[in-house]
Design a protein around this motif. Sequence first.
Motif, PDB file in Angstrom:
ATOM      1  N   VAL A 239       8.200  -2.082  11.583  1.00 27.05           N
ATOM      2  CA  VAL A 239       8.492  -3.375  12.099  1.00 27.05           C
ATOM      3  C   VAL A 239       9.506  -3.364  13.379  1.00 27.05           C
ATOM      4  N   LEU A 240      10.637  -2.472  12.972  1.00 29.23           N
ATOM      5  CA  LEU A 240      11.912  -2.419  14.036  1.00 29.23           C
ATOM      6  C   LEU A 240      11.268  -1.774  15.146  1.00 29.23           C
ATOM      7  N   ARG A 241      10.503  -0.826  15.271  1.00 30.74           N
ATOM      8  CA  ARG A 241       9.912  -0.199  16.410  1.00 30.74           C
ATOM      9  C   ARG A 241       8.770  -0.962  17.052  1.00 30.74           C
ATOM     10  N   GLN A 242       8.323  -1.803  16.211  1.00 32.52           N
ATOM     11  CA  GLN A 242       7.193  -2.721  16.766  1.00 32.52           C
ATOM     12  C   GLN A 242       6.118  -1.753  17.340  1.00 32.52           C
ATOM     13  N   SER A 243       5.818  -0.641  16.599  1.00 33.90           N
ATOM     14  CA  SER A 243       4.812   0.326  16.962  1.00 33.90           C
ATOM     15  C   SER A 243       3.444  -0.101  16.324  1.00 33.90           C
ATOM     16  N   ASP A 244       2.486   0.313  17.183  1.00 29.62           N
ATOM     17  CA  ASP A 244       1.000   0.087  16.883  1.00 29.62           C
ATOM     18  C   ASP A 244       0.537   1.419  15.832  1.00 29.62           C
ATOM     19  N   GLU A 245       1.085   2.166  15.702  1.00 28.50           N
ATOM     20  CA  GLU A 245       0.557   3.476  14.803  1.00 28.50           C
ATOM     21  C   GLU A 245       0.439   3.134  13.666  1.00 28.50           C
ATOM     22  N   SER A 246      -0.864   3.704  13.036  1.00 31.18           N
ATOM     23  CA  SER A 246      -1.034   3.265  11.684  1.00 31.18           C
ATOM     24  C   SER A 246      -0.224   3.946  10.732  1.00 31.18           C
ATOM     25  N   ALA A 247       0.402   3.173   9.889  1.00 27.62           N
ATOM     26  CA  ALA A 247       1.330   3.666   8.796  1.00 27.62           C
ATOM     27  C   ALA A 247       0.843   3.117   7.337  1.00 27.62           C
ATOM     28  N   PRO A 248       0.938   3.609   6.266  1.00 25.83           N
ATOM     29  CA  PRO A 248       0.579   3.304   5.234  1.00 25.83           C
ATOM     30  C   PRO A 248       1.577   2.036   4.919  1.00 25.83           C
ATOM     31  N   ARG A 249       0.786   0.984   4.448  1.00 22.46           N
ATOM     32  CA  ARG A 249       1.746  -0.401   4.211  1.00 22.46           C
ATOM     33  C   ARG A 249       1.290  -0.746   3.043  1.00 22.46           C
ATOM     34  N   GLN A 250       2.151  -1.023   2.072  1.00 20.04           N
ATOM     35  CA  GLN A 250       1.886  -1.965   1.012  1.00 20.04           C
ATOM     36  C   GLN A 250       1.721  -3.534   1.154  1.00 20.04           C
ATOM     37  N   PRO A 251       1.324  -4.391   0.460  1.00 20.58           N
ATOM     38  CA  PRO A 251       1.332  -5.670   0.552  1.00 20.58           C
ATOM     39  C   PRO A 251       2.826  -6.101   0.642  1.00 20.58           C
ATOM     40  N   VAL A 252       2.773  -7.159   1.541  1.00 19.89           N
ATOM     41  CA  VAL A 252       3.908  -7.972   1.518  1.00 19.89           C
ATOM     42  C   VAL A 252       4.575  -8.255   0.262  1.00 19.89           C
ATOM     43  N   ALA A 253       5.935  -8.000  -0.174  1.00 19.07           N
ATOM     44  CA  ALA A 253       6.461  -8.251  -1.469  1.00 19.07           C
ATOM     45  C   ALA A 253       6.494  -9.437  -1.984  1.00 19.07           C
ATOM     46  N   GLY A 254       5.881 -10.058  -2.782  1.00 16.11           N
ATOM     47  CA  GLY A 254       5.545 -11.459  -3.411  1.00 16.11           C
ATOM     48  C   GLY A 254       5.639 -11.495  -4.735  1.00 16.11           C
ATOM     49  N   LEU A 255       5.550 -12.868  -5.595  1.00 20.12           N
ATOM     50  CA  LEU A 255       5.450 -12.854  -6.792  1.00 20.12           C
ATOM     51  C   LEU A 255       4.303 -12.253  -7.489  1.00 20.12           C
ATOM     52  N   ASP A 256       3.236 -12.063  -6.473  1.00 20.99           N
ATOM     53  CA  ASP A 256       1.973 -11.485  -7.161  1.00 20.99           C
ATOM     54  C   ASP A 256       2.007  -9.834  -7.640  1.00 20.99           C
ATOM     55  N   ARG A 257       3.304  -9.276  -7.101  1.00 17.78           N
ATOM     56  CA  ARG A 257       3.484  -8.062  -7.384  1.00 17.78           C
ATOM     57  C   ARG A 257       4.542  -7.997  -8.634  1.00 17.78           C
ATOM     58  N   LEU A 258       4.677  -9.051  -9.378  1.00 22.15           N
ATOM     59  CA  LEU A 258       5.877  -9.187 -10.546  1.00 22.15           C
ATOM     60  C   LEU A 258       5.447  -8.338 -11.542  1.00 22.15           C
ATOM     61  N   ASP A 259       4.342  -8.203 -12.025  1.00 18.17           N
ATOM     62  CA  ASP A 259       3.691  -7.308 -13.016  1.00 18.17           C
ATOM     63  C   ASP A 259       4.060  -5.777 -12.624  1.00 18.17           C
ATOM     64  N   HIS A 260       3.681  -5.376 -11.444  1.00 18.41           N
ATOM     65  CA  HIS A 260       4.027  -4.284 -10.911  1.00 18.41           C
ATOM     66  C   HIS A 260       5.346  -3.715 -11.220  1.00 18.41           C
ATOM     67  N   LEU A 261       6.266  -4.626 -10.679  1.00 19.03           N
ATOM     68  CA  LEU A 261       8.006  -4.661 -10.651  1.00 19.03           C
ATOM     69  C   LEU A 261       8.356  -4.431 -12.266  1.00 19.03           C
ATOM     70  N   ILE A 262       7.829  -5.301 -13.032  1.00 21.12           N
ATOM     71  CA  ILE A 262       8.100  -5.150 -14.595  1.00 21.12           C
ATOM     72  C   ILE A 262       7.770  -3.693 -15.006  1.00 21.12           C
ATOM     73  N   SER A 263       6.696  -3.405 -14.730  1.00 20.72           N
ATOM     74  CA  SER A 263       5.972  -2.167 -15.198  1.00 20.72           C
ATOM     75  C   SER A 263       6.852  -0.961 -14.792  1.00 20.72           C
ATOM     76  N   ARG A 264       7.132  -1.011 -13.403  1.00 18.90           N
ATOM     77  CA  ARG A 264       8.011   0.033 -12.881  1.00 18.90           C
ATOM     78  C   ARG A 264       9.444   0.045 -13.675  1.00 18.90           C
ATOM     79  N   THR A 265      10.137  -1.108 -13.677  1.00 22.73           N
ATOM     80  CA  THR A 265      11.174  -1.059 -14.366  1.00 22.73           C
ATOM     81  C   THR A 265      11.322  -0.726 -15.769  1.00 22.73           C
ATOM     82  N   SER A 266      10.393  -0.998 -16.496  1.00 26.93           N
ATOM     83  CA  SER A 266      10.129  -0.715 -17.816  1.00 26.93           C
ATOM     84  C   SER A 266      10.270   0.865 -18.205  1.00 26.93           C
ATOM     85  N   MET A 267       9.675   1.536 -17.017  1.00 29.04           N
ATOM     86  CA  MET A 267       9.629   3.151 -16.921  1.00 29.04           C
ATOM     87  C   MET A 267      11.116   3.696 -17.108  1.00 29.04           C
TER      88      MET A 267
END
Length: 375
Positions: A239-267
Amino acid sequence: MSTTELTSDGRLRRVLLPAVVTVIVVFGSFGSSNNQDGRRHGDWIMVVLVLIGSVALYWLRTHPIPVLWATVVSSLAYMLMQYGYGPIIFPFVIAVFTVIRTGHRLAGWVGLVTLYAGHVLGRLVLGLSGQGIYQVLLVGTCFVVLGFMAELFRGHRERVTAANKTRREAELRRAGEERLRIAQELHDVVAHHISLINVQASSALHLIDRQPEEAAPALAAIKEASKEALVELRSIVGVLRQSDESAPRQPVAGLDRLDHLISRTSMAGLEVHAIVHGDPRPLPTSLDRAAFRIIQESLTNVVRHAKATAATVRIQYGEEALVLQVDDDGSALAGPPREGNGIVGMRERATALGGTLTASRTPTGGLRIVANLPI
């Protein structure tokens, strides 16, 4: 273009104006003086007076007020010596217009009054004829119009300058806000993942000699956390570079990823429970991201700083606000919690959305974070 070329170009522009005006005024003054009855014919004195006002325009940008008075004196002497009316007034008009337009209003109006009054009174004192009352009033009106036109241009220039300044300040403010937002994103991403890696690494070091088979899950968690950290960091850098090169991107952080966050923190050894009140629904992107980051940073603080084994995340979907509450079962000394960068960053996120965030102690001495975010 080199500095020398720029300097030469600027000097050429400074020379061009007085050169053109000099040619026009010299030839125009000879023509008007030699073709007007009762007027003194052109001679070397007239040429000197014309050159004083015209050549002085070369210094108009650097010394506007002295140039103005040079044109006043040369124009007044020219007219009182009975040379023919003509373009002698051009250097004065240019000078007074520039002086007022650049903000030297008093000097400009004094110059106008001095030339006009000197011409009228000088003719009376010297007993010169050929100037009626209507002519006097007409010349005075022309001088007043000249002054007010210069004032209009001055006002326009000041408005344009003020608008440009306001726009630059707004751009700097937006840039500062964007830098703050990116800094918060980097802090949250790095702090969360590094905290998990630190906890898992400590666990792996503790088990590697005594129970090697039990260290594998901790090492796997380190690998997963570092991988996600790299993905998120690369996404932010993209985002800082405003580049068009393809890079692995995960979904924008949101509450729909709360379960993943809880699972990762539980580890990391922290037992996390999530309780949702109300009907979950899609939220604006900025609100959704801020809510997720606040919960993430709250859990990161628990992992890093609290001597806790469990934490509870409560999310309440209201009609007008989203309320977040994160409690842990840690114990601490009495008194308000010390606010570090984490809590300050969370509060800035809430404030940016028009909400509030408070940090306090639970009845058992743990930390409680409560964020009220308007929808």
